[in-house]
Write a protein that holds these residues in place. Sequence first.
Motif, mmCIF file in Angstrom:
data_model
loop_
_atom_site.group_PDB
_atom_site.id
_atom_site.type_symbol
_atom_site.label_atom_id
_atom_site.label_comp_id
_atom_site.label_asym_id
_atom_site.label_seq_id
_atom_site.Cartn_x
_atom_site.Cartn_y
_atom_site.Cartn_z
ATOM 1 N N THR A 295 -5.165 -17.199 -2.669
ATOM 2 C CA THR A 295 -3.888 -16.490 -2.865
ATOM 3 C C THR A 295 -4.162 -15.048 -2.246
ATOM 4 O O THR A 295 -5.011 -14.386 -2.437
ATOM 5 C CB THR A 295 -3.194 -16.460 -4.110
ATOM 6 O OG1 THR A 295 -4.145 -15.810 -5.133
ATOM 7 C CG2 THR A 295 -2.964 -18.057 -4.573
ATOM 8 N N MET A 296 -2.983 -14.359 -2.044
ATOM 9 C CA MET A 296 -2.856 -12.777 -1.601
ATOM 10 C C MET A 296 -3.087 -12.213 -2.815
ATOM 11 O O MET A 296 -2.502 -12.416 -4.042
ATOM 12 C CB MET A 296 -1.754 -12.504 -0.948
ATOM 13 C CG MET A 296 -1.735 -11.361 -0.546
ATOM 14 S SD MET A 296 -0.249 -10.765 0.766
ATOM 15 C CE MET A 296 -0.423 -11.873 2.168
ATOM 16 N N GLY A 297 -3.934 -11.158 -2.723
ATOM 17 C CA GLY A 297 -3.982 -9.885 -3.929
ATOM 18 C C GLY A 297 -2.851 -9.287 -4.164
ATOM 19 O O GLY A 297 -1.925 -9.401 -4.945
ATOM 20 N N ASP A 298 -2.746 -8.141 -3.479
ATOM 21 C CA ASP A 298 -1.449 -7.173 -3.507
ATOM 22 C C ASP A 298 -0.826 -7.503 -2.166
ATOM 23 O O ASP A 298 -1.290 -6.906 -1.275
ATOM 24 C CB ASP A 298 -2.071 -5.729 -3.756
ATOM 25 C CG ASP A 298 -1.123 -4.679 -3.865
ATOM 26 O OD1 ASP A 298 0.097 -4.971 -3.610
ATOM 27 O OD2 ASP A 298 -1.677 -3.575 -3.954
ATOM 28 N N SER A 299 0.287 -8.093 -2.240
ATOM 29 C CA SER A 299 0.825 -8.269 -0.942
ATOM 30 C C SER A 299 1.527 -6.837 -0.464
ATOM 31 O O SER A 299 1.799 -6.761 0.814
ATOM 32 C CB SER A 299 2.148 -9.158 -0.978
ATOM 33 O OG SER A 299 2.997 -8.947 -2.075
ATOM 34 N N TYR A 300 2.082 -5.996 -1.366
ATOM 35 C CA TYR A 300 2.651 -4.917 -0.903
ATOM 36 C C TYR A 300 1.819 -4.000 -0.025
ATOM 37 O O TYR A 300 1.865 -3.622 1.314
ATOM 38 C CB TYR A 300 3.007 -3.764 -2.245
ATOM 39 C CG TYR A 300 3.396 -2.564 -1.741
ATOM 40 C CD1 TYR A 300 4.657 -2.329 -1.101
ATOM 41 C CD2 TYR A 300 2.860 -1.429 -1.953
ATOM 42 C CE1 TYR A 300 5.312 -0.992 -0.794
ATOM 43 C CE2 TYR A 300 3.142 -0.127 -1.575
ATOM 44 C CZ TYR A 300 4.345 0.121 -1.057
ATOM 45 O OH TYR A 300 4.630 1.202 -0.634
ATOM 46 N N ALA A 301 0.484 -3.916 -0.620
ATOM 47 C CA ALA A 301 -0.767 -3.173 0.183
ATOM 48 C C ALA A 301 -1.202 -3.717 1.631
ATOM 49 O O ALA A 301 -1.204 -3.293 2.436
ATOM 50 C CB ALA A 301 -1.866 -3.042 -0.716
#
Length: 616
Positions: A295-301
């Motif tokens: 899964t993605m870690g920090d989608s915002y970054a």
Amino acid sequence: MRSGTVRRIRSRATAFAVALLLPIGLLVGLATPAQAAESATATFIRTSQWDTGFGGQWTVENTGDTTLTDWELEWDFPSGTTVGSHWNGTVTRDGDHYTATPASWNADLAPGQSATIGFNGTGTGEPTGCTVNGEPCDGSGGGDPSDEAPSAPGGLTVGSATDTSLTLNWSAATDDDGVARYHVFRNGTEVAAVTGTSYRDTGLTPGTEYAYAVTAEDTAGQVGPAGATVTASTTSDGGGDPEPPADGHVKLGYFTEWGVYGRDYDVKDIDTSGSAEKITHINYSFGNVTGGKCTMGDSYAAIEKAHTAAESVDGVADTWDQPLRGNFNQLLELKAKHPHIKVLWSFGGWTWSGGFGEAMQNPAAFAESCYQLVNDPRWEGVFDGVDLDWEYPNACGLSCDSSGYSSMRDMMQAFRAKFGDQLVTAAITADASDGGKIEKADYAGAAQYTDWYNVMTYDFFGAFDKDGPTAPHSPLRGYDGIPQEGFNSDAAIQKLKAIGVPADKLLLGIGFYGRGWTGVTQSEPGGSATGAAPGTYEAGIEDYKVLKNSCPTTGTVAGTAYAHCGNNWWSYDTPETIHGKMSYAKDQGLGGAFFWEFSGDTTNGELVTAIDTGLS
């Protein structure tokens, strides 16, 4: 790749087999078929050789037709040849006589199964008087010593090659009883037993080099030495394979997803520091492993954060309506400017490794989830492969795993099958101590599916032991007074090579930071401490770019530097010590080097430059 030496051991000195010269780790487990209901054989291989010693490996095989519930291997070395550190079992010494017993997990061998015990040794002698459970190691039971094993097959060549197959041809071996079959080995693992003098190996990976050797077995069940080893590559289908750097080495750096926050380190800084033109690969860290999938870690970054013109590689500010922003878009811009760079998405790490055990309950589904995420069309073109940072399979890191010895091999096999010709790599332990983490999982078996391993040759020592003793966190070699044997870079590299991991699939790890203690009065390593030295982001850890000014080095030990300033003591690598480590990497035939991580370097990329020039 270094050559190794294999010998079949008979109970009589006159019956020694001929030495085989092979690449490191190639050809293990050449053993005589069963002579009785309960029968076992053992073979010895020199997996590596260096100035003061060698890597050795015994392979014990159950050649009977009933399960072998325990085994004991004995042999003699001549005076001056000794065994040091060992793994996958226990080795004891009585004068020049040695006894090896298995670990709990490899004591029981079903018919046809084998187990290995490896060790590092000194001296040039060869083993004699070998027995398994009191019987000769060649399985003869003390039979006719005049009955010779077959000769080595000659003239091994590679004929036609495709993306997924290679055709082998060789000359017939000779034997007094007649040759019954030939055994074909790929990268040290038997892949076929054939009656003719040719074999077509299929199901291979495009654009990949393989090493082959062939032995002959006679009608009495004796296996002779291997002929000359040959290497050959499948053809490339044109996709996924990285452009080799000019000097042939991988130069890889980790970029941390969260670095765009407090560290204020953007993808653009890789370019403006001059580092982009000196590296070959970037590992983007980290994605998470949870619920059995990637899964993605920090989608915002990763995909949302808007970069200003000053923060962007191309000097153009992100807009609110563009389909992709964040680090991923910046990586696309960096690759457009420096098209030689390949990027891998790294999953796991120290904090997010806890999910690997659940994911490995279904390796194929795990690999599928990661493939779909890495190759999501929303960020098409960003990633060239995947890196798996499991800390640690079948061992303990932040949490403990009990997936089993084969877990690493199973994972890499599943990912290679799914990712095809995209890059598939892994960050692995450097714990070469007796009974340490390298012994806990099948890193050698997994290597055939892996483009390379990032060997984490750092964090051996630090203020997690708050009282000390002070010690360099990334020693290249051991030294008098080192707190833990097997905790150094060379020990890890030699152990991995000894178990059969090709040297050119190993990258040496460099930390762009130091580890330090406070309450230290002694300048040299080995002093006592009262706790962790203050750090900008975490006690006991500080970036190189800070330490070079705040606490300059005062000495070197084991190929790395240390510094004593006030009551603080730090160890870290400098451009000078990195040059020494890169010389070591070249001398050992390693695939290159990697580092953790970009933001610890200076604004003009001093440490990246040292890696680049040191490997050139």
